[in-house]
Design an enzyme around this catalytic site. Sequence first.
Site, PDB file in Angstrom:
ATOM      1  N   ASP A  93     -16.865  -6.569 -10.676  1.00 17.73           N
ATOM      2  CA  ASP A  93     -17.808  -6.327 -11.913  1.00 17.73           C
ATOM      3  C   ASP A  93     -17.265  -5.108 -12.674  1.00 17.73           C
ATOM      4  O   ASP A  93     -16.269  -4.659 -11.930  1.00 17.73           O
ATOM      5  CB  ASP A  93     -18.979  -5.988 -11.170  1.00 17.73           C
ATOM      6  CG  ASP A  93     -19.934  -5.701 -12.545  1.00 17.73           C
ATOM      7  OD1 ASP A  93     -20.063  -6.330 -13.636  1.00 17.73           O
ATOM      8  OD2 ASP A  93     -21.005  -4.680 -12.566  1.00 17.73           O
ATOM      9  N   ASP A 141     -21.747  -3.043  -8.240  1.00 11.91           N
ATOM     10  CA  ASP A 141     -22.510  -1.676  -7.766  1.00 11.91           C
ATOM     11  C   ASP A 141     -24.118  -1.944  -7.466  1.00 11.91           C
ATOM     12  O   ASP A 141     -24.963  -1.313  -7.305  1.00 11.91           O
ATOM     13  CB  ASP A 141     -22.783  -0.955  -9.050  1.00 11.91           C
ATOM     14  CG  ASP A 141     -23.241  -1.273 -10.317  1.00 11.91           C
ATOM     15  OD1 ASP A 141     -23.606  -2.468 -10.146  1.00 11.91           O
ATOM     16  OD2 ASP A 141     -23.111  -0.539 -11.412  1.00 11.91           O
TER      17      ASP A 141
HETATM   18  P1  ADP Z   1     -20.975  -5.583 -16.843  1.00 14.56           P
HETATM   19  O1  ADP Z   1     -20.766  -7.207 -16.421  1.00 14.56           O
HETATM   20  O2  ADP Z   1     -19.945  -4.880 -17.488  1.00 14.56           O
HETATM   21  O3  ADP Z   1     -21.865  -4.746 -15.724  1.00 14.56           O
HETATM   22  P2  ADP Z   1     -23.811  -6.095 -17.857  1.00 14.56           P
HETATM   23  O4  ADP Z   1     -23.934  -7.735 -17.701  1.00 14.56           O
HETATM   24  O5  ADP Z   1     -24.586  -5.202 -17.272  1.00 14.56           O
HETATM   25  O6  ADP Z   1     -22.473  -5.572 -17.886  1.00 14.56           O
HETATM   26  O7  ADP Z   1     -24.217  -5.904 -19.411  1.00 14.56           O
HETATM   27  C1  ADP Z   1     -23.254  -6.749 -20.508  1.00 14.56           C
HETATM   28  C2  ADP Z   1     -23.404  -6.017 -21.820  1.00 14.56           C
HETATM   29  O8  ADP Z   1     -25.033  -6.350 -22.222  1.00 14.56           O
HETATM   30  C3  ADP Z   1     -23.445  -4.522 -22.131  1.00 14.56           C
HETATM   31  O9  ADP Z   1     -21.957  -4.476 -22.168  1.00 14.56           O
HETATM   32  C4  ADP Z   1     -24.408  -4.392 -23.079  1.00 14.56           C
HETATM   33  O10 ADP Z   1     -23.628  -4.649 -24.518  1.00 14.56           O
HETATM   34  C5  ADP Z   1     -25.330  -5.191 -22.899  1.00 14.56           C
HETATM   35  N1  ADP Z   1     -26.601  -4.674 -22.190  1.00 14.56           N
HETATM   36  C6  ADP Z   1     -26.895  -4.734 -20.822  1.00 14.56           C
HETATM   37  N2  ADP Z   1     -28.065  -3.904 -20.670  1.00 14.56           N
HETATM   38  C7  ADP Z   1     -28.105  -3.123 -21.565  1.00 14.56           C
HETATM   39  C8  ADP Z   1     -29.047  -2.052 -22.064  1.00 14.56           C
HETATM   40  N3  ADP Z   1     -29.896  -1.649 -20.905  1.00 14.56           N
HETATM   41  N4  ADP Z   1     -29.119  -1.512 -23.372  1.00 14.56           N
HETATM   42  C9  ADP Z   1     -28.101  -1.959 -24.102  1.00 14.56           C
HETATM   43  N5  ADP Z   1     -27.369  -2.872 -24.020  1.00 14.56           N
HETATM   44  C10 ADP Z   1     -27.031  -3.622 -22.748  1.00 14.56           C
HETATM   45 MG    MG Z   2     -22.798  -3.883 -13.759  1.00 12.52          MG
END
Ligand code: ADP
Ligand code: MG
Length: 641
Positions: A333, A534
């Site tokens: 991730d 994580d």
């Molecule tokens: P990663 O795969 O990098 O861990 P996530 O799947 O957690 O990313 O999130 C992908 C995208 O969704 C983030 O880059 C953001 O743009 C958006 N996002 C997710 N959660 C939030 C939040 N709580 N507030 C704002 N944007 C969010």
């Molecule tokens: Mg994540």
Amino acid sequence: MTSSIKTSNLPTPNEPILSRQKLEVFLTSLTLVTAILAFMAANTQQSSIWVLFLYSVAYIAGGYYGVIDSIELLKEKNLDVNLLMILAAMGAAVIGQPAEGATLLFLFSLSNTLQSFAMDKSRKAINKLLQLRSSVARIIRDGQTFDIPIEELILGDIVVVRPGERFPIDGEVMNGSSNVDQSPITGESIPVYKENGDTVFAGTVNGNGALEIKVTRLAEDTTLARIVQMVEDAQNRKAKTQRRLDQFEKYYSGFILGSAVLLIIIPYIFGQSFYTAFYRSMIWLVVASPCALVISTPASILSAIANGARNGILFKGGAHLETTATLKAIAFDKTGTLTTGKPNIKSIIPFGEVTEDQLLRFAASAESKSEHPIALAITRAAELKELNLENVSFFQAFPGKGVLAKTNNDSILIGNRRLFTSQNFIIPNELNHQADDLVEKGETAMLVNVSDQWYGIIGVSDTLREDAEFIVNKLKQAGIQKVIMLTGDNQNVAAEIAKLTGVDEFHAELMPEDKVRILKEIQKKYGATAMVGDGINDAPALATADVGIAMGGAGTDIALETADVVLMADNLSSLPHTIGLAIKANKVVWQNLTFSILVIIGLITSTFIIDLPLPWGVVGHEGSTVIVVLNGLRLLRYNPK
Ligand code: ADP
Ligand code: MG
């Protein structure tokens, strides 16, 4: 000989292990002494009653635990190799060779004793963890400072921890700052700086500053308590190889027993003396017993699990250790895994009449309910500016997109563009361009909309973990063929991080369900695949992977629960150790299996070709068993550095 120490029969660390061990040592010595005396008595023509008595004592002392363990198993309609050894010793007595039977029983109980000492060494790793527990905590109540047993602590109690002391409980720092040695829990060698608001864990050691901490977990729920529980569970859960061997042992023991009978009857019918046939059959019982084979896996797996626990790596069972050794690909991730998960706000671009503070205030109000790293960055920024947040009465997270929050008057949406298009919003051209600009700069852009009015954009960027590239490299050296990054973040950021870390492949703009789909494709293409995350919003992917590896186990409960392997530290540094240990453990298991099979074949061949004497058969058999256990023990000391 082994099966008396099958993992499942092992005493738990809370039971007095020593009592059986001490008794085993005593009985083994008694067997030796009485056997020698009996032998001498027989050779010096002492009265035969006296000889009989001494041999009986030797037999009872040497066979005591073997008989007890066999009866236990027979009750479960299970045969094991213990029984074979006991029968062989009795057989030796029947045909007038009590000295050989006593030798057999002595070596048998000696090797059992050695084995239980050795196996106990791996188990002691848990006891070491238990020793990290303090019994009392110094608390402040009503202005008074005094000690109370940790079981009596309640949530919210203030505990004082002086420099150099061990933390008695999990808590949050309320006052003071200090460098904390977390190595007992997380394996991190460098102390971690803690100040107000930071979490400290029971079992870790305070550095140079006095701290006041607020109790956030009861004594039985601390991270330490749960690690102990998990390691215990893991050691009792059998590896796949072992389950197969257990099955095999049952049938094999039956086969040996049956063929032992045939080995007496058939040669006898064909005119051999009963004595010769019977003697050979007894040797057959001993040398064909798969003791070394049966113990080879648990001896290695227990040591490896213990090694992991000492280095902040929790394998939740031997099976996961085995799978980890066969990994072909590892998917990471991005946020919080390859990056620190502590993004910084880079741009705040209000839209139209809205002010910067208004934009941040609404964004932070919505994010105050979210656990996402981006949310934490935004709320922290609002805190620094001392902005008053709105009360949120409704909150919904859209994983991979953003969040929706409702206050009394407003409905706030914050997230990436996918969030808005999925909600049928039309993004104004100007905002679209501004977002493109941020993305171009490598930022993650979040749009903010309050009750259908556009408020602007917030750009954040996360920093790469210092050792990310090093770790990716190490994994490839360890034989991982593909290292892949999966992220919900935009293509641009993903490409940048991919370049900096040297991953082989990356997939961006993924929803959590896309991560699962791509993971399945990777599994199909490359074979056994691990997912490292994580635990926050990547639980589905962790569950799909052949091995789900969560990091930051000391910090987040989800990580501890969803993964197959937990890295206690909130960093990647123990990942190469994890893979290396698993591969090494696998090697040792196979060494042990090969060795014990070769010894059995060798002994069986000698029995029939050169008429191996019984004592030599026993030496070969028990000796190989002890060697296999000691070889497994080497894993306790494995250290890749
Ligand atoms: P990663 O795969 O990098 O861990 P996530 O799947 O957690 O990313 O999130 C992908 C995208 O969704 C983030 O880059 C953001 O743009 C958006 N996002 C997710 N959660 C939030 C939040 N709580 N507030 C704002 N944007 C969010
Ligand atoms: Mg994540």
